[in-house]
Design a protein around this motif. Structure first.
Motif, PDB file in Angstrom:
ATOM      1  N   GLY A 112       2.259 -22.341   6.874  1.00  0.00           N
ATOM      2  CA  GLY A 112       0.987 -21.929   7.309  1.00  0.00           C
ATOM      3  C   GLY A 112       0.481 -20.633   8.754  1.00  0.00           C
ATOM      4  O   GLY A 112      -0.674 -20.725   8.738  1.00  0.00           O
ATOM      5  N   ILE A 113       1.904 -20.936   9.198  1.00  0.00           N
ATOM      6  CA  ILE A 113       1.182 -19.595  10.408  1.00  0.00           C
ATOM      7  C   ILE A 113       1.157 -18.645  10.118  1.00  0.00           C
ATOM      8  O   ILE A 113       0.304 -18.331  10.029  1.00  0.00           O
ATOM      9  N   ILE A 157       1.422 -26.500  -0.068  1.00  0.00           N
ATOM     10  CA  ILE A 157       0.804 -25.418   0.305  1.00  0.00           C
ATOM     11  C   ILE A 157       0.067 -25.533   1.376  1.00  0.00           C
ATOM     12  O   ILE A 157       0.369 -26.793   1.845  1.00  0.00           O
ATOM     13  N   SER A 158      -0.430 -24.271   1.982  1.00  0.00           N
ATOM     14  CA  SER A 158      -1.020 -24.479   3.213  1.00  0.00           C
ATOM     15  C   SER A 158      -2.422 -23.315   2.425  1.00  0.00           C
ATOM     16  O   SER A 158      -1.973 -22.158   1.841  1.00  0.00           O
ATOM     17  N   GLY A 162      -3.557 -28.678   3.559  1.00  0.00           N
ATOM     18  CA  GLY A 162      -1.984 -28.061   4.297  1.00  0.00           C
ATOM     19  C   GLY A 162      -1.921 -29.600   2.958  1.00  0.00           C
ATOM     20  O   GLY A 162      -2.410 -30.750   2.661  1.00  0.00           O
ATOM     21  N   ALA A 163      -0.701 -28.937   2.165  1.00  0.00           N
ATOM     22  CA  ALA A 163      -0.726 -30.452   1.268  1.00  0.00           C
ATOM     23  C   ALA A 163       1.211 -30.693   0.810  1.00  0.00           C
ATOM     24  O   ALA A 163       1.596 -29.319   0.864  1.00  0.00           O
ATOM     25  N   GLU A 164       1.701 -31.299   0.252  1.00  0.00           N
ATOM     26  CA  GLU A 164       2.957 -31.409  -0.527  1.00  0.00           C
ATOM     27  C   GLU A 164       2.989 -31.968  -1.681  1.00  0.00           C
ATOM     28  O   GLU A 164       1.994 -33.348  -2.183  1.00  0.00           O
ATOM     29  N   ILE A 165       3.504 -30.699  -2.837  1.00  0.00           N
ATOM     30  CA  ILE A 165       3.676 -32.166  -4.884  1.00  0.00           C
ATOM     31  C   ILE A 165       4.820 -32.252  -5.533  1.00  0.00           C
ATOM     32  O   ILE A 165       5.425 -31.190  -4.384  1.00  0.00           O
ATOM     33  N   LYS A 166       5.204 -32.817  -5.937  1.00  0.00           N
ATOM     34  CA  LYS A 166       6.400 -32.655  -6.552  1.00  0.00           C
ATOM     35  C   LYS A 166       6.523 -31.700  -7.288  1.00  0.00           C
ATOM     36  O   LYS A 166       5.616 -30.850  -7.785  1.00  0.00           O
TER      37      LYS A 166
END
Length: 432
Positions: free
Chosen positions: A348-349, A374-375, A407-411
């Motif tokens: 993200g940074i 994902i960012s 942001g998100a996190e996905i399998k």
């Protein structure tokens, strides 16, 4: 004061009373500078009230985390929790957060978004925590600086004006590192992509020499903060002249701006962005406890944190260089795939830095265990947080954020389909 701000401040008093009615709450906080600074404010206020608070730092708040937290009788979430549906399973939870909340949340919450205030630009969680508890004013705006909300507007501006005994606002070169980087390095590390200066030590030295400023004190490099006011003026004049002569006058607004300088308190840094970077380095490498100790000025914390800060800045620099090599332009989007190259805790940074340089919407990608992080960062006013929350939920993941950032996190096995849908919707929003 506008009505929306009055309502937020009134709500803050209600939340303060609710928090102080707890005896031994678990403070669950995010791992970035905003999360750590707001947790420190909350922790200090509860200690001062004779309570026995505990701390837990999380990268993200998952459904599995909620299940584990159901055994807790008292919980205060700071800088996370607003977008999680399963939060309603927790009976005695309070949320102090500036991320976009889901509809009909039942938890006891204070969130600027509920009053028509943009939590992504006008109010951080550290700002909220200060309004709620009126403790540790030196940390009140650190989270806002860490979340790149400057120049401060909205609630952040109200708090800044209230705390002018603690903060100076200086119109100056707005680059990061004014007190902790050698002058020539300071001039090459701007977010603004200045041709001839960006990552160009020779160009920086030529500019310094032209200004007539001595950049060494014996064998030691001087920092920008160590210059006299006259020397700073000469460096600023040389930099402005350089921008004009090289046809980069349009960058003036990115080069010169407000710098927020801490006047009081025990923290070693004066530019609050440097405090934020210090806290980010702690959280993103699993040492949130050290960041809390740093905020509370516990003996030894400052020395232990210096090495971590240097390592963090080095990793971000290298990650940025690596991510730039993977950039693919896809219409209005920049896809920066850092899988196997960039750590998820700093994607993200790095995306934020690239977005400022390229002035386009950046989608950053990194691996985190069996999931993909994902960012997204955008210069446009589009509701990225809401978009990521909706699409991630469709693919069994978690997502959220603000306008212009999220942001998100996905399998991993679902990521390709998720990414295609995300790109399609982002293009629709950006091209309309």
């Amino acid at each position: 004061m506008e009505e929306k701000y009055e309502k937020l401040y009134n709500r803050a008093e209600e939340v303060r009373r609710a928090c102080l009615s707890m005896e031994s709450p678990l403070i669950v906080h995010h791992y970035d500078a905003d999360g750590i600074s707001s947790a420190a404010i909350t922790y200090k206020a509860l200690l001062k009230a004779g309570k026995k608070p505990r701390l837990l730092m999380l990268n993200t708040l998952s459904k599995e985390d909620i299940e584990l937290l159901m055994e807790e009788k008292e919980i205060i979430f700071v800088d996370l929790g607003s977008s999680i549906e399963d939060m309603d399973k927790l009976e005695n939870a309070i949320i102090i957060d500036h991320h976009q909340p889901r509809d009909n949340i039942k938890a006891n919450t204070i969130n600027p978004c509920n009053y028509g205030i943009d939590g992504g630009k006008e109010c951080s969680s550290s700002t909220l925590a200060y309004i709620v508890f009126r403790e540790m004013p030196e940390l009140a705006l650190v989270g806002a600086a860490g979340d790149m909300q400057s120049p401060f507007t909205g609630v952040n501006r109200l708090v800044l004006e209230e705390l002018r005994d603690y903060y100076d606002v200086v119109k100056d070169i707005s680059f990061y590192g004014r007190s902790n980087r050698p002058l020539h390095t300071f001039l090459t590390y701007s977010d603004a992509h200045i041709i001839g200066l960006k990552d160009n030590y020779g160009g920086a030295m030529a500019l310094i020499n032209k200004s007539g400023v001595e950049h060494r004190d014996g064998s030691r490099w001087r920092t920008y903060d160590e210059l006299t006011e006259d020397e700073k003026k000469r460096v600023r004049s040389s930099l402005l002249e350089f921008l004009i002569k090289t046809g980069q006058k349009d960058l003036v607004k990115d080069v010169f701006g407000e710098v927020y300088v801490l006047k009081k308190g025990k923290l070693p840094h004066k530019d609050i962005r440097e405090i934020a970077t210090t806290l980010n380095s702690c959280g993103r490498y699993g040492a949130g406890w050290l960041g809390i100790e740093f905020c509370l000025s516990i003996n030894g914390a400052q020395e232990r944190i210096k090495k971590m800060g240097r390592e963090h800045r080095y990793k971000v620099k290298k990650a940025r260089e690596a991510l730039k090599k993977s950039i693919v332009e896809d219409g209005p989007l920049i896809i920066a795939d850092g899988r196997g190259v960039v750590e998820a805790n700093i994607i993200g940074i790095v995306c934020g830095s690239l977005q400022h340089e390229l002035n386009k919407t950046v989608v950053g990608i990194a691996n985190r265990g069996g999931e993909v992080k994902i960012s997204v960062r955008s210069p446009e006013k589009i509701n990225i947080g809401s978009l990521l929350s909706r699409i991630a939920k469709k693919y069994g993941g978690e997502g959220g954020g603000h306008n212009s950032a999220g942001g998100a996190e996905i399998k991993k096995e679902l990521f390709s389909d998720f990414l295609e849908e995300l790109k399609k919707e982002l293009k629709t929003l950006l091209c309309n």
